[in-house]
Design an enzyme around this catalytic site. Sequence first.
Site, PDB file in Angstrom:
ATOM      1  N   GLU A 142      49.017   7.087  -8.450  1.00  0.00           N
ATOM      2  CA  GLU A 142      48.488   6.371  -9.764  1.00  0.00           C
ATOM      3  C   GLU A 142      48.972   7.173 -11.023  1.00  0.00           C
ATOM      4  O   GLU A 142      48.920   8.574 -10.938  1.00  0.00           O
ATOM      5  CB  GLU A 142      46.857   6.864  -9.685  1.00  0.00           C
ATOM      6  CG  GLU A 142      46.190   6.155 -10.786  1.00  0.00           C
ATOM      7  CD  GLU A 142      44.919   6.723 -11.205  1.00  0.00           C
ATOM      8  OE1 GLU A 142      43.991   6.366 -11.927  1.00  0.00           O
ATOM      9  OE2 GLU A 142      44.798   8.199 -10.615  1.00  0.00           O
ATOM     10  N   THR A 151      39.842   6.299  -9.246  1.00  0.00           N
ATOM     11  CA  THR A 151      40.992   5.704  -8.641  1.00  0.00           C
ATOM     12  C   THR A 151      41.515   6.235  -7.288  1.00  0.00           C
ATOM     13  O   THR A 151      41.585   5.718  -6.347  1.00  0.00           O
ATOM     14  CB  THR A 151      42.300   5.222  -9.681  1.00  0.00           C
ATOM     15  OG1 THR A 151      41.828   4.560 -10.690  1.00  0.00           O
ATOM     16  CG2 THR A 151      43.238   4.337  -9.144  1.00  0.00           C
ATOM     17  N   SER A 161      37.028   1.558 -13.006  1.00  0.00           N
ATOM     18  CA  SER A 161      38.287   1.943 -12.082  1.00  0.00           C
ATOM     19  C   SER A 161      37.651   1.911 -10.492  1.00  0.00           C
ATOM     20  O   SER A 161      38.234   1.938  -9.591  1.00  0.00           O
ATOM     21  CB  SER A 161      38.885   3.224 -12.430  1.00  0.00           C
ATOM     22  OG  SER A 161      39.765   3.192 -13.639  1.00  0.00           O
ATOM     23  N   ASP A 195      44.536  -1.395 -12.093  1.00  0.00           N
ATOM     24  CA  ASP A 195      43.318  -1.775 -11.549  1.00  0.00           C
ATOM     25  C   ASP A 195      42.702  -2.404 -12.696  1.00  0.00           C
ATOM     26  O   ASP A 195      41.754  -3.387 -12.211  1.00  0.00           O
ATOM     27  CB  ASP A 195      42.574  -0.111 -11.351  1.00  0.00           C
ATOM     28  CG  ASP A 195      42.742   0.664 -12.785  1.00  0.00           C
ATOM     29  OD1 ASP A 195      43.476   0.285 -13.627  1.00  0.00           O
ATOM     30  OD2 ASP A 195      41.889   1.856 -12.545  1.00  0.00           O
ATOM     31  N   ASP A 219      45.475   5.034 -19.000  1.00  0.00           N
ATOM     32  CA  ASP A 219      43.908   4.597 -19.232  1.00  0.00           C
ATOM     33  C   ASP A 219      43.343   5.664 -20.144  1.00  0.00           C
ATOM     34  O   ASP A 219      42.767   5.028 -21.093  1.00  0.00           O
ATOM     35  CB  ASP A 219      43.365   4.497 -17.923  1.00  0.00           C
ATOM     36  CG  ASP A 219      41.987   4.477 -18.094  1.00  0.00           C
ATOM     37  OD1 ASP A 219      41.153   3.447 -18.265  1.00  0.00           O
ATOM     38  OD2 ASP A 219      40.887   5.297 -17.997  1.00  0.00           O
ATOM     39  N   HIS A 251      37.796  -0.878 -21.711  1.00  0.00           N
ATOM     40  CA  HIS A 251      38.581  -1.871 -20.669  1.00  0.00           C
ATOM     41  C   HIS A 251      38.515  -3.296 -21.103  1.00  0.00           C
ATOM     42  O   HIS A 251      37.621  -3.550 -21.833  1.00  0.00           O
ATOM     43  CB  HIS A 251      38.018  -1.898 -19.185  1.00  0.00           C
ATOM     44  CG  HIS A 251      38.292  -0.314 -18.733  1.00  0.00           C
ATOM     45  ND1 HIS A 251      37.526  -0.069 -17.295  1.00  0.00           N
ATOM     46  CD2 HIS A 251      38.712   0.711 -18.907  1.00  0.00           C
ATOM     47  CE1 HIS A 251      37.798   0.966 -17.112  1.00  0.00           C
ATOM     48  NE2 HIS A 251      38.772   1.721 -17.980  1.00  0.00           N
ATOM     49  N   GLU A 281      44.285  28.922 -14.875  1.00  0.00           N
ATOM     50  CA  GLU A 281      44.019  28.753 -16.532  1.00  0.00           C
ATOM     51  C   GLU A 281      43.064  29.706 -17.098  1.00  0.00           C
ATOM     52  O   GLU A 281      42.656  29.308 -18.072  1.00  0.00           O
ATOM     53  CB  GLU A 281      43.865  27.368 -16.702  1.00  0.00           C
ATOM     54  CG  GLU A 281      45.094  26.483 -16.277  1.00  0.00           C
ATOM     55  CD  GLU A 281      44.993  24.956 -16.528  1.00  0.00           C
ATOM     56  OE1 GLU A 281      44.701  24.487 -17.536  1.00  0.00           O
ATOM     57  OE2 GLU A 281      44.755  24.349 -15.515  1.00  0.00           O
ATOM     58  N   HIS A 306      39.072  11.887  -9.094  1.00  0.00           N
ATOM     59  CA  HIS A 306      38.608  10.925 -10.239  1.00  0.00           C
ATOM     60  C   HIS A 306      38.611   9.481  -9.616  1.00  0.00           C
ATOM     61  O   HIS A 306      39.021   9.334  -8.508  1.00  0.00           O
ATOM     62  CB  HIS A 306      39.656  10.850 -11.563  1.00  0.00           C
ATOM     63  CG  HIS A 306      39.164  10.447 -12.765  1.00  0.00           C
ATOM     64  ND1 HIS A 306      39.764   9.266 -13.317  1.00  0.00           N
ATOM     65  CD2 HIS A 306      38.191  10.771 -13.331  1.00  0.00           C
ATOM     66  CE1 HIS A 306      38.978   8.879 -14.642  1.00  0.00           C
ATOM     67  NE2 HIS A 306      37.786   9.872 -14.495  1.00  0.00           N
ATOM     68  N   HIS A 355      41.889   4.609 -23.954  1.00  0.00           N
ATOM     69  CA  HIS A 355      40.543   4.992 -24.508  1.00  0.00           C
ATOM     70  C   HIS A 355      40.433   5.801 -25.669  1.00  0.00           C
ATOM     71  O   HIS A 355      39.538   5.700 -26.603  1.00  0.00           O
ATOM     72  CB  HIS A 355      39.874   5.724 -23.261  1.00  0.00           C
ATOM     73  CG  HIS A 355      39.373   5.052 -22.292  1.00  0.00           C
ATOM     74  ND1 HIS A 355      38.383   3.861 -22.332  1.00  0.00           N
ATOM     75  CD2 HIS A 355      39.385   5.403 -20.655  1.00  0.00           C
ATOM     76  CE1 HIS A 355      38.105   3.549 -21.081  1.00  0.00           C
ATOM     77  NE2 HIS A 355      38.579   4.134 -20.238  1.00  0.00           N
TER      78      HIS A 355
END
Length: 499
Positions: free
Chosen positions: A333, A178, A115, A379, A338, A458, A242, A176, A342
Amino acid sequence: MNNIKKIAVIISSALATFAANAAVLPSSQTDSQWYQDSAKLVSEKTKQTSATTAKNVILFVGDGMGVSTLTAARIFEGQQQANNQGGEENFLSFELFPKTALVKTYNTNQQTPDSAGTMTAIATGVKSKAGVLSVSDTSLRANCLSSKGNELVTLVDLANAKGLSTGIVSTARITHATPAATYATSPERNWEADSNLPTEAVANECKDIAYQLVMRDEVDALTVALGGGRRNFIPSDMTDGEDKAGRREDGLDLTKSWTDNLSNSAYVWDKAGFDAVDVASTDHLLGLFNSSHMQYEADRLDDTAGEPSLTEMTTKSIELLNKNDQGYLLIVESGRIDHAHHAGNAYRAMMDTVELSNAVRAAVENTNPEETLIMVTADHSHVFTIAGYPKRGNPILGLVHGIDGSVTIAKDGKPYTTVGYTNGPGAVVGLRDDLSSVDTQDKEFMQQALVPMGSETHAGEDITLHATGAGSDLVQGVMEQNVIFHIINQAQSLGGTKY
Protein backbone atom coordinates in the site's frame (compact mmCIF):
# COMPACT_ATOMS: atom_id res chain seq x y z
CA MET A 1 -35.32 3.77 -65.51
CA ASN A 2 -37.61 5.53 -63.07
CA ASN A 3 -36.36 8.16 -60.64
CA ILE A 4 -36.29 5.76 -57.65
CA LYS A 5 -34.04 3.32 -59.52
CA LYS A 6 -31.76 6.18 -60.67
CA ILE A 7 -31.36 7.36 -57.08
CA ALA A 8 -30.60 3.81 -55.92
CA VAL A 9 -27.89 3.41 -58.57
CA ILE A 10 -26.31 6.75 -57.65
CA ILE A 11 -26.29 5.88 -53.93
CA SER A 12 -24.89 2.40 -54.60
CA SER A 13 -22.12 3.85 -56.76
CA ALA A 14 -21.27 6.47 -54.15
CA LEU A 15 -21.10 3.89 -51.37
CA ALA A 16 -18.84 1.65 -53.44
CA THR A 17 -16.50 4.58 -54.15
CA PHE A 18 -16.47 5.53 -50.46
CA ALA A 19 -15.72 1.94 -49.39
CA ALA A 20 -12.83 1.69 -51.85
CA ASN A 21 -11.33 4.97 -50.74
CA ALA A 22 -11.82 4.17 -47.04
CA ALA A 23 -9.37 1.29 -47.34
CA VAL A 24 -6.62 3.72 -48.38
CA LEU A 25 -6.00 6.32 -45.71
CA PRO A 26 -4.13 9.50 -46.59
CA SER A 27 -0.47 9.74 -45.57
CA SER A 28 -1.35 12.75 -43.39
CA GLN A 29 -3.22 10.23 -41.25
CA THR A 30 -1.01 7.13 -41.41
CA ASP A 31 2.24 9.10 -41.03
CA SER A 32 1.02 10.59 -37.77
CA GLN A 33 2.94 9.32 -34.75
CA TRP A 34 -0.36 9.22 -32.83
CA TYR A 35 -1.82 6.92 -35.49
CA GLN A 36 1.22 4.63 -35.66
CA ASP A 37 1.69 4.32 -31.91
CA SER A 38 -1.95 3.45 -31.26
CA ALA A 39 -2.07 0.97 -34.14
CA LYS A 40 1.03 -0.78 -32.79
CA LEU A 41 -0.47 -0.88 -29.29
CA VAL A 42 -3.69 -2.53 -30.46
CA SER A 43 -1.72 -5.03 -32.55
CA GLU A 44 0.38 -6.00 -29.54
CA LYS A 45 -2.65 -6.32 -27.29
CA THR A 46 -4.31 -8.80 -29.67
CA LYS A 47 -1.34 -11.13 -29.18
CA GLN A 48 -1.39 -11.01 -25.38
CA THR A 49 -2.78 -13.87 -23.36
CA SER A 50 -1.95 -14.99 -19.85
CA ALA A 51 -1.81 -18.24 -17.97
CA THR A 52 -4.87 -18.89 -15.84
CA THR A 53 -2.98 -19.71 -12.64
CA ALA A 54 -0.40 -17.74 -10.71
CA LYS A 55 2.25 -19.03 -8.33
CA ASN A 56 2.73 -15.52 -6.92
CA VAL A 57 0.44 -12.50 -6.59
CA ILE A 58 1.44 -8.91 -5.84
CA LEU A 59 -1.40 -6.47 -5.21
CA PHE A 60 -0.56 -2.76 -5.08
CA VAL A 61 -3.08 -0.39 -3.52
CA GLY A 62 -2.70 3.34 -3.96
CA ASP A 63 -4.81 4.66 -1.09
CA GLY A 64 -7.02 7.42 -2.50
CA MET A 65 -5.52 7.02 -5.99
CA GLY A 66 -8.48 7.96 -8.15
CA VAL A 67 -8.47 8.56 -11.89
CA SER A 68 -7.75 12.28 -11.58
CA THR A 69 -4.79 11.46 -9.34
CA LEU A 70 -3.42 9.06 -11.98
CA THR A 71 -3.81 11.67 -14.71
CA ALA A 72 -2.16 14.44 -12.71
CA ALA A 73 0.64 12.17 -11.47
CA ARG A 74 1.52 10.91 -14.95
CA ILE A 75 1.76 14.52 -16.17
CA PHE A 76 3.71 15.49 -13.03
CA GLU A 77 6.19 12.66 -13.58
CA GLY A 78 6.50 13.43 -17.28
CA GLN A 79 7.26 17.05 -16.57
CA GLN A 80 10.20 16.04 -14.37
CA GLN A 81 11.84 14.18 -17.24
CA ALA A 82 14.44 15.86 -19.43
CA ASN A 83 12.85 14.65 -22.69
CA ASN A 84 9.24 15.47 -21.80
CA GLN A 85 7.04 16.96 -24.49
CA GLY A 86 4.69 18.43 -21.95
CA GLY A 87 3.99 15.50 -19.65
CA GLU A 88 0.61 14.51 -21.02
CA GLU A 89 2.07 11.75 -23.21
CA ASN A 90 3.74 10.07 -20.24
CA PHE A 91 2.48 6.83 -18.67
CA LEU A 92 2.88 5.59 -15.12
CA SER A 93 4.45 2.13 -15.19
CA PHE A 94 1.26 0.19 -14.52
CA GLU A 95 -0.82 2.18 -17.00
CA LEU A 96 0.95 0.13 -19.67
CA PHE A 97 -0.36 -3.15 -18.24
CA PRO A 98 -2.43 -5.04 -20.84
CA LYS A 99 -5.56 -5.51 -18.70
CA THR A 100 -7.68 -2.78 -17.12
CA ALA A 101 -11.05 -2.64 -15.39
CA LEU A 102 -13.19 -0.15 -13.50
CA VAL A 103 -14.08 -0.91 -9.89
CA LYS A 104 -17.09 0.28 -7.85
CA THR A 105 -16.10 1.31 -4.33
CA TYR A 106 -19.20 1.93 -2.19
CA ASN A 107 -19.55 0.41 1.29
CA THR A 108 -22.75 -1.33 2.35
CA ASN A 109 -23.75 1.71 4.40
CA GLN A 110 -22.00 4.57 2.56
CA GLN A 111 -22.19 5.85 -1.00
CA THR A 112 -18.74 7.39 -0.61
CA PRO A 113 -16.58 4.82 1.17
CA ASP A 114 -13.78 4.64 3.71
CA SER A 115 -10.61 2.55 3.52
CA ALA A 116 -11.66 -0.06 6.08
CA GLY A 117 -14.77 -1.11 4.19
CA THR A 118 -13.14 -0.97 0.76
CA MET A 119 -10.09 -3.01 1.73
CA THR A 120 -12.33 -5.49 3.52
CA ALA A 121 -14.07 -6.06 0.17
CA ILE A 122 -10.72 -6.63 -1.56
CA ALA A 123 -9.31 -8.85 1.19
CA THR A 124 -12.37 -11.03 1.87
CA GLY A 125 -14.64 -10.96 -1.18
CA VAL A 126 -17.42 -9.43 0.95
CA LYS A 127 -18.53 -5.80 0.99
CA SER A 128 -19.01 -4.42 4.48
CA LYS A 129 -19.56 -1.22 6.44
CA ALA A 130 -17.29 1.76 6.67
CA GLY A 131 -14.97 1.59 9.65
CA VAL A 132 -14.92 -2.19 10.17
CA LEU A 133 -12.09 -4.56 9.29
CA SER A 134 -12.83 -7.97 7.78
CA VAL A 135 -16.06 -8.55 9.68
CA SER A 136 -19.47 -8.78 8.01
CA ASP A 137 -21.82 -5.82 7.93
CA THR A 138 -24.14 -7.46 10.46
CA SER A 139 -21.58 -6.31 13.03
CA LEU A 140 -22.08 -2.99 14.75
CA ARG A 141 -19.17 -0.62 14.41
CA ALA A 142 -17.04 -0.39 17.57
CA ASN A 143 -19.03 -3.17 19.26
CA CYS A 144 -16.89 -6.21 19.99
CA LEU A 145 -19.67 -8.62 20.93
CA SER A 146 -21.57 -8.00 17.69
CA SER A 147 -18.50 -9.00 15.67
CA LYS A 148 -18.16 -12.41 17.32
CA GLY A 149 -19.02 -15.09 14.79
CA ASN A 150 -19.00 -12.50 12.00
CA GLU A 151 -15.25 -12.58 11.35
CA LEU A 152 -14.24 -13.04 7.71
CA VAL A 153 -11.35 -15.06 6.32
CA THR A 154 -8.84 -12.95 4.38
CA LEU A 155 -6.59 -13.62 1.42
CA VAL A 156 -3.64 -13.68 3.82
CA ASP A 157 -5.34 -16.40 5.90
CA LEU A 158 -6.03 -18.50 2.81
CA ALA A 159 -2.52 -18.05 1.43
CA ASN A 160 -0.94 -19.03 4.75
CA ALA A 161 -3.18 -22.10 4.99
CA LYS A 162 -2.00 -23.19 1.56
CA GLY A 163 1.63 -22.90 2.61
CA LEU A 164 2.39 -19.72 0.70
CA SER A 165 4.48 -16.92 2.16
CA THR A 166 2.69 -13.64 2.83
CA GLY A 167 3.79 -10.04 3.12
CA ILE A 168 2.23 -6.67 3.92
CA VAL A 169 3.96 -3.37 3.10
CA SER A 170 2.62 0.14 3.73
CA THR A 171 3.88 3.68 4.02
CA ALA A 172 1.09 4.29 6.54
CA ARG A 173 0.99 2.73 9.98
CA ILE A 174 0.97 -1.00 9.37
CA THR A 175 -2.02 -1.09 11.75
CA HIS A 176 -3.91 1.51 9.69
CA ALA A 177 -7.17 0.52 7.99
CA THR A 178 -5.95 -0.62 4.56
CA PRO A 179 -3.10 -2.91 5.61
CA ALA A 180 -4.96 -4.04 8.76
CA ALA A 181 -7.93 -5.39 6.80
CA THR A 182 -5.63 -7.97 5.21
CA TYR A 183 -4.61 -9.72 8.44
CA ALA A 184 -6.91 -8.55 11.29
CA THR A 185 -10.60 -8.71 12.14
CA SER A 186 -12.07 -5.84 14.12
CA PRO A 187 -15.37 -3.97 14.32
CA GLU A 188 -13.40 -0.73 14.71
CA ARG A 189 -10.51 0.40 12.52
CA ASN A 190 -9.15 2.66 15.27
CA TRP A 191 -8.39 -0.19 17.71
CA GLU A 192 -4.74 -0.14 16.63
CA ALA A 193 -3.26 -0.66 20.14
CA ASP A 194 -4.77 -2.14 23.29
CA SER A 195 -5.05 1.37 24.78
CA ASN A 196 -7.65 2.11 22.09
CA LEU A 197 -9.93 -0.73 23.23
CA PRO A 198 -13.06 0.32 25.17
CA THR A 199 -14.20 -1.59 28.26
CA GLU A 200 -16.76 -3.55 26.26
CA ALA A 201 -14.13 -4.79 23.82
CA VAL A 202 -11.80 -5.89 26.60
CA ALA A 203 -14.62 -7.69 28.41
CA ASN A 204 -15.56 -9.58 25.25
CA GLU A 205 -11.93 -10.42 24.45
CA CYS A 206 -11.42 -8.48 21.24
CA LYS A 207 -7.75 -8.00 20.47
CA ASP A 208 -6.14 -4.87 19.10
CA ILE A 209 -4.78 -4.79 15.55
CA ALA A 210 -1.06 -4.72 16.41
CA TYR A 211 -1.53 -7.76 18.67
CA GLN A 212 -3.27 -9.62 15.85
CA LEU A 213 -0.40 -8.93 13.47
CA VAL A 214 2.29 -10.33 15.76
CA MET A 215 0.64 -12.97 17.93
CA ARG A 216 -0.10 -15.51 15.23
CA ASP A 217 1.02 -19.13 15.12
CA GLU A 218 4.21 -19.54 13.11
CA VAL A 219 2.43 -21.36 10.29
CA ASP A 220 0.03 -18.41 10.00
CA ALA A 221 2.61 -15.68 10.56
CA LEU A 222 3.45 -13.05 8.01
CA THR A 223 6.81 -13.46 6.34
CA VAL A 224 7.15 -9.71 5.89
CA ALA A 225 5.47 -6.75 7.60
CA LEU A 226 6.96 -3.33 6.78
CA GLY A 227 5.56 0.12 7.47
CA GLY A 228 5.02 2.70 10.18
CA GLY A 229 3.14 2.60 13.48
CA ARG A 230 5.86 1.58 15.93
CA ARG A 231 4.03 3.22 18.85
CA ASN A 232 1.27 0.59 18.69
CA PHE A 233 3.76 -2.25 19.28
CA ILE A 234 5.65 -0.99 22.35
CA PRO A 235 4.55 -0.32 25.94
CA SER A 236 3.77 3.18 27.19
CA ASP A 237 6.78 3.17 29.55
CA MET A 238 9.16 2.63 26.61
CA THR A 239 10.39 5.19 24.12
CA ASP A 240 11.35 4.28 20.59
CA GLY A 241 14.19 5.49 18.39
CA GLU A 242 12.45 8.83 17.97
CA ASP A 243 12.07 9.27 21.75
CA LYS A 244 8.32 8.85 21.40
CA ALA A 245 6.37 6.81 23.92
CA GLY A 246 4.55 3.63 23.07
CA ARG A 247 0.78 3.23 23.34
CA ARG A 248 0.45 -0.25 24.79
CA GLU A 249 -1.00 -0.51 28.29
CA ASP A 250 -0.64 -4.30 28.55
CA GLY A 251 3.12 -4.08 29.00
CA LEU A 252 3.83 -6.10 25.86
CA ASP A 253 6.70 -5.22 23.60
CA LEU A 254 5.38 -6.80 20.43
CA THR A 255 8.62 -6.18 18.57
CA LYS A 256 10.30 -8.53 21.05
CA SER A 257 7.40 -10.98 20.79
CA TRP A 258 8.01 -11.10 17.04
CA THR A 259 11.65 -12.12 17.41
CA ASP A 260 10.97 -14.43 20.39
CA ASN A 261 8.06 -16.33 18.84
CA LEU A 262 9.18 -16.70 15.21
CA SER A 263 12.22 -18.63 14.06
CA ASN A 264 14.89 -16.86 12.03
CA SER A 265 13.13 -13.56 12.62
CA ALA A 266 14.35 -9.98 12.64
CA TYR A 267 13.02 -6.61 13.69
CA VAL A 268 14.35 -3.34 12.20
CA TRP A 269 13.31 0.24 12.79
CA ASP A 270 15.50 2.39 10.50
CA LYS A 271 17.03 2.31 7.05
CA ALA A 272 20.43 1.19 8.30
CA GLY A 273 18.91 -1.87 9.95
CA PHE A 274 16.73 -2.50 6.90
CA ASP A 275 19.69 -2.35 4.53
CA ALA A 276 21.66 -4.74 6.76
CA VAL A 277 19.01 -7.50 6.76
CA ASP A 278 20.47 -10.80 5.58
CA VAL A 279 17.73 -12.22 3.38
CA ALA A 280 19.28 -15.69 3.31
CA SER A 281 19.09 -16.12 7.08
CA THR A 282 15.82 -14.25 7.69
CA ASP A 283 12.45 -15.98 7.41
CA HIS A 284 10.30 -13.37 9.16
CA LEU A 285 10.96 -9.63 8.94
CA LEU A 286 9.15 -6.90 10.88
CA GLY A 287 10.10 -3.30 10.04
CA LEU A 288 8.50 -0.33 11.79
CA PHE A 289 10.14 2.83 10.49
CA ASN A 290 8.17 5.58 12.19
CA SER A 291 6.24 6.07 15.40
CA SER A 292 3.19 6.91 13.27
CA HIS A 293 2.94 7.01 9.47
CA MET A 294 6.12 6.90 7.40
CA GLN A 295 7.23 10.12 5.78
CA TYR A 296 5.81 11.42 2.54
CA GLU A 297 8.14 10.57 -0.32
CA ALA A 298 8.81 14.29 -0.88
CA ASP A 299 10.07 14.58 2.70
CA ARG A 300 11.82 11.21 2.83
CA LEU A 301 14.09 12.36 0.01
CA ASP A 302 15.38 15.09 2.33
CA ASP A 303 16.08 12.50 5.02
CA THR A 304 17.34 9.46 3.13
CA ALA A 305 19.05 7.93 6.18
CA GLY A 306 15.81 7.53 8.12
CA GLU A 307 13.41 5.38 6.13
CA PRO A 308 13.51 3.04 3.14
CA SER A 309 11.46 3.93 0.08
CA LEU A 310 8.37 2.04 -1.02
CA THR A 311 10.43 0.65 -3.91
CA GLU A 312 13.13 -0.60 -1.56
CA MET A 313 10.60 -2.23 0.77
CA THR A 314 8.85 -3.89 -2.17
CA THR A 315 12.09 -5.22 -3.64
CA LYS A 316 13.37 -6.67 -0.35
CA SER A 317 9.96 -8.22 0.34
CA ILE A 318 10.06 -10.03 -2.99
CA GLU A 319 13.55 -11.32 -2.18
CA LEU A 320 12.34 -12.76 1.12
CA LEU A 321 9.11 -14.17 -0.25
CA ASN A 322 10.87 -15.81 -3.19
CA LYS A 323 12.52 -18.22 -0.77
CA ASN A 324 9.28 -20.19 -0.65
CA ASP A 325 9.09 -22.53 -3.66
CA GLN A 326 5.31 -22.79 -3.26
CA GLY A 327 4.78 -19.10 -3.96
CA TYR A 328 3.63 -15.98 -2.15
CA LEU A 329 1.05 -13.24 -1.74
CA LEU A 330 2.35 -9.68 -1.27
CA ILE A 331 0.11 -6.67 -0.66
CA VAL A 332 1.74 -3.24 -0.97
CA GLU A 333 0.00 0.00 0.00
CA SER A 334 1.08 3.53 -0.82
CA GLY A 335 -0.88 4.92 2.08
CA ARG A 336 0.16 8.54 2.10
CA ILE A 337 -1.37 9.50 -1.24
CA ASP A 338 -4.60 9.57 0.73
CA HIS A 339 -3.19 11.66 3.56
CA ALA A 340 -1.77 14.30 1.23
CA HIS A 341 -5.15 14.66 -0.46
CA HIS A 342 -6.90 14.99 2.90
CA ALA A 343 -4.48 17.84 3.63
CA GLY A 344 -5.27 19.50 0.29
CA ASN A 345 -1.64 19.05 -0.75
CA ALA A 346 -1.42 17.85 -4.35
CA TYR A 347 2.40 17.98 -4.55
CA ARG A 348 2.92 15.29 -1.92
CA ALA A 349 0.08 13.19 -3.35
CA MET A 350 1.75 13.30 -6.77
CA MET A 351 5.18 12.37 -5.39
CA ASP A 352 3.79 9.35 -3.55
CA THR A 353 1.86 8.21 -6.62
CA VAL A 354 5.01 8.39 -8.75
CA GLU A 355 6.89 6.40 -6.11
CA LEU A 356 4.16 3.75 -6.22
CA SER A 357 4.73 3.58 -9.98
CA ASN A 358 8.45 3.09 -9.30
CA ALA A 359 7.69 0.26 -6.87
CA VAL A 360 5.45 -1.45 -9.42
CA ARG A 361 8.19 -1.19 -12.03
CA ALA A 362 10.64 -2.81 -9.62
CA ALA A 363 8.17 -5.63 -8.96
CA VAL A 364 7.80 -6.29 -12.68
CA GLU A 365 11.58 -6.35 -13.13
CA ASN A 366 12.04 -8.81 -10.25
CA THR A 367 9.33 -11.34 -11.12
CA ASN A 368 8.47 -13.82 -13.87
CA PRO A 369 5.24 -12.80 -15.69
CA GLU A 370 4.51 -16.42 -16.55
CA GLU A 371 4.02 -17.25 -12.88
CA THR A 372 3.23 -13.93 -11.22
CA LEU A 373 0.05 -11.85 -11.28
CA ILE A 374 0.64 -8.16 -10.55
CA MET A 375 -2.36 -5.91 -10.01
CA VAL A 376 -2.56 -2.20 -9.18
CA THR A 377 -5.68 -0.53 -7.85
CA ALA A 378 -6.98 1.96 -5.30
CA ASP A 379 -9.39 1.62 -2.43
CA HIS A 380 -11.27 4.83 -3.28
CA SER A 381 -10.77 8.23 -4.89
CA HIS A 382 -10.74 11.85 -3.68
CA VAL A 383 -12.54 15.05 -4.66
CA PHE A 384 -9.46 16.12 -6.61
CA THR A 385 -10.11 17.91 -9.90
CA ILE A 386 -8.24 18.96 -13.05
CA ALA A 387 -9.93 22.00 -14.55
CA GLY A 388 -9.63 25.09 -16.74
CA TYR A 389 -8.16 25.05 -20.24
CA PRO A 390 -4.39 25.08 -19.70
CA LYS A 391 -2.12 24.78 -22.72
CA ARG A 392 -0.37 21.50 -23.32
CA GLY A 393 2.72 21.27 -21.14
CA ASN A 394 1.39 23.74 -18.58
CA PRO A 395 2.86 22.76 -15.17
CA ILE A 396 0.20 20.49 -13.66
CA LEU A 397 0.56 22.22 -10.28
CA GLY A 398 0.85 25.69 -11.80
CA LEU A 399 -1.50 28.50 -12.68
CA VAL A 400 -3.60 27.99 -15.79
CA HIS A 401 -2.06 29.49 -18.92
CA GLY A 402 -4.03 29.44 -22.17
CA ILE A 403 -2.66 28.24 -25.49
CA ASP A 404 -1.44 31.79 -26.21
CA GLY A 405 0.67 31.63 -23.06
CA SER A 406 -1.24 34.25 -21.13
CA VAL A 407 -2.47 33.63 -17.58
CA THR A 408 -6.17 32.77 -17.51
CA ILE A 409 -8.17 35.04 -15.24
CA ALA A 410 -11.34 34.01 -13.42
CA LYS A 411 -14.40 36.22 -12.99
CA ASP A 412 -12.99 37.59 -9.74
CA GLY A 413 -10.07 39.02 -11.69
CA LYS A 414 -7.54 36.54 -10.27
CA PRO A 415 -5.66 33.56 -11.72
CA TYR A 416 -6.35 29.99 -10.64
CA THR A 417 -4.59 26.62 -10.61
CA THR A 418 -5.22 23.63 -12.85
CA VAL A 419 -5.75 21.25 -9.92
CA GLY A 420 -7.90 21.82 -6.87
CA TYR A 421 -10.39 20.20 -4.53
CA THR A 422 -14.17 20.28 -4.21
CA ASN A 423 -13.75 20.54 -0.45
CA GLY A 424 -10.95 20.68 2.08
CA PRO A 425 -8.80 22.83 4.36
CA GLY A 426 -7.79 25.10 1.45
CA ALA A 427 -11.35 26.28 0.93
CA VAL A 428 -11.90 29.91 0.00
CA VAL A 429 -14.17 31.75 2.43
CA GLY A 430 -14.95 35.28 1.28
CA LEU A 431 -12.50 36.80 -1.19
CA ARG A 432 -10.17 34.36 -2.91
CA ASP A 433 -6.42 34.87 -2.50
CA ASP A 434 -4.55 36.32 -5.47
CA LEU A 435 -2.12 33.61 -6.52
CA SER A 436 -0.23 35.77 -9.03
CA SER A 437 2.94 35.86 -6.94
CA VAL A 438 2.48 32.51 -5.14
CA ASP A 439 4.58 29.46 -6.01
CA THR A 440 1.76 26.97 -6.42
CA GLN A 441 4.30 24.26 -7.32
CA ASP A 442 5.97 24.38 -3.92
CA LYS A 443 5.54 21.17 -1.92
CA GLU A 444 3.95 23.10 0.96
CA PHE A 445 1.26 24.79 -1.16
CA MET A 446 -2.30 23.91 -0.19
CA GLN A 447 -4.62 23.86 -3.20
CA GLN A 448 -7.73 25.99 -3.11
CA ALA A 449 -11.05 24.26 -2.49
CA LEU A 450 -14.73 25.08 -2.72
CA VAL A 451 -16.33 23.82 0.49
CA PRO A 452 -14.53 24.45 3.80
CA MET A 453 -13.63 21.24 5.62
CA GLY A 454 -11.00 20.43 8.22
CA SER A 455 -9.96 17.49 6.05
CA GLU A 456 -10.71 16.97 2.36
CA THR A 457 -12.97 13.97 1.77
CA HIS A 458 -13.01 10.81 -0.27
CA ALA A 459 -15.08 10.65 -3.47
CA GLY A 460 -17.45 7.97 -4.69
CA GLU A 461 -16.64 7.38 -8.36
CA ASP A 462 -15.11 4.20 -9.75
CA ILE A 463 -11.38 3.59 -9.52
CA THR A 464 -9.18 1.56 -11.87
CA LEU A 465 -7.62 -1.90 -11.72
CA HIS A 466 -4.56 -2.65 -13.84
CA ALA A 467 -3.16 -6.16 -14.28
CA THR A 468 -0.38 -8.08 -15.97
CA GLY A 469 0.97 -11.62 -15.86
CA ALA A 470 -0.58 -14.95 -14.97
CA GLY A 471 -4.33 -14.71 -14.38
CA SER A 472 -4.63 -11.12 -15.60
CA ASP A 473 -7.21 -12.02 -18.26
CA LEU A 474 -9.79 -12.03 -15.46
CA VAL A 475 -9.44 -8.24 -15.15
CA GLN A 476 -11.97 -6.65 -17.47
CA GLY A 477 -15.15 -4.59 -17.54
CA VAL A 478 -16.79 -2.86 -14.60
CA MET A 479 -16.77 -4.87 -11.40
CA GLU A 480 -17.69 -4.73 -7.75
CA GLN A 481 -14.66 -4.21 -5.53
CA ASN A 482 -15.02 -7.58 -3.83
CA VAL A 483 -14.43 -9.31 -7.18
CA ILE A 484 -10.71 -8.53 -6.76
CA PHE A 485 -10.61 -11.11 -3.96
CA HIS A 486 -12.08 -13.74 -6.24
CA ILE A 487 -9.62 -12.98 -9.04
CA ILE A 488 -6.70 -13.59 -6.66
CA ASN A 489 -8.40 -16.57 -5.07
CA GLN A 490 -8.97 -18.20 -8.44
CA ALA A 491 -5.54 -17.31 -9.86
CA GLN A 492 -3.74 -18.85 -6.87
CA SER A 493 -6.29 -21.62 -6.22
CA LEU A 494 -6.56 -20.54 -2.59
CA GLY A 495 -9.72 -22.55 -2.01
CA GLY A 496 -11.93 -19.69 -0.89
CA THR A 497 -14.62 -19.97 -3.59
CA LYS A 498 -17.44 -22.51 -3.54
CA TYR A 499 -18.37 -22.25 -7.20
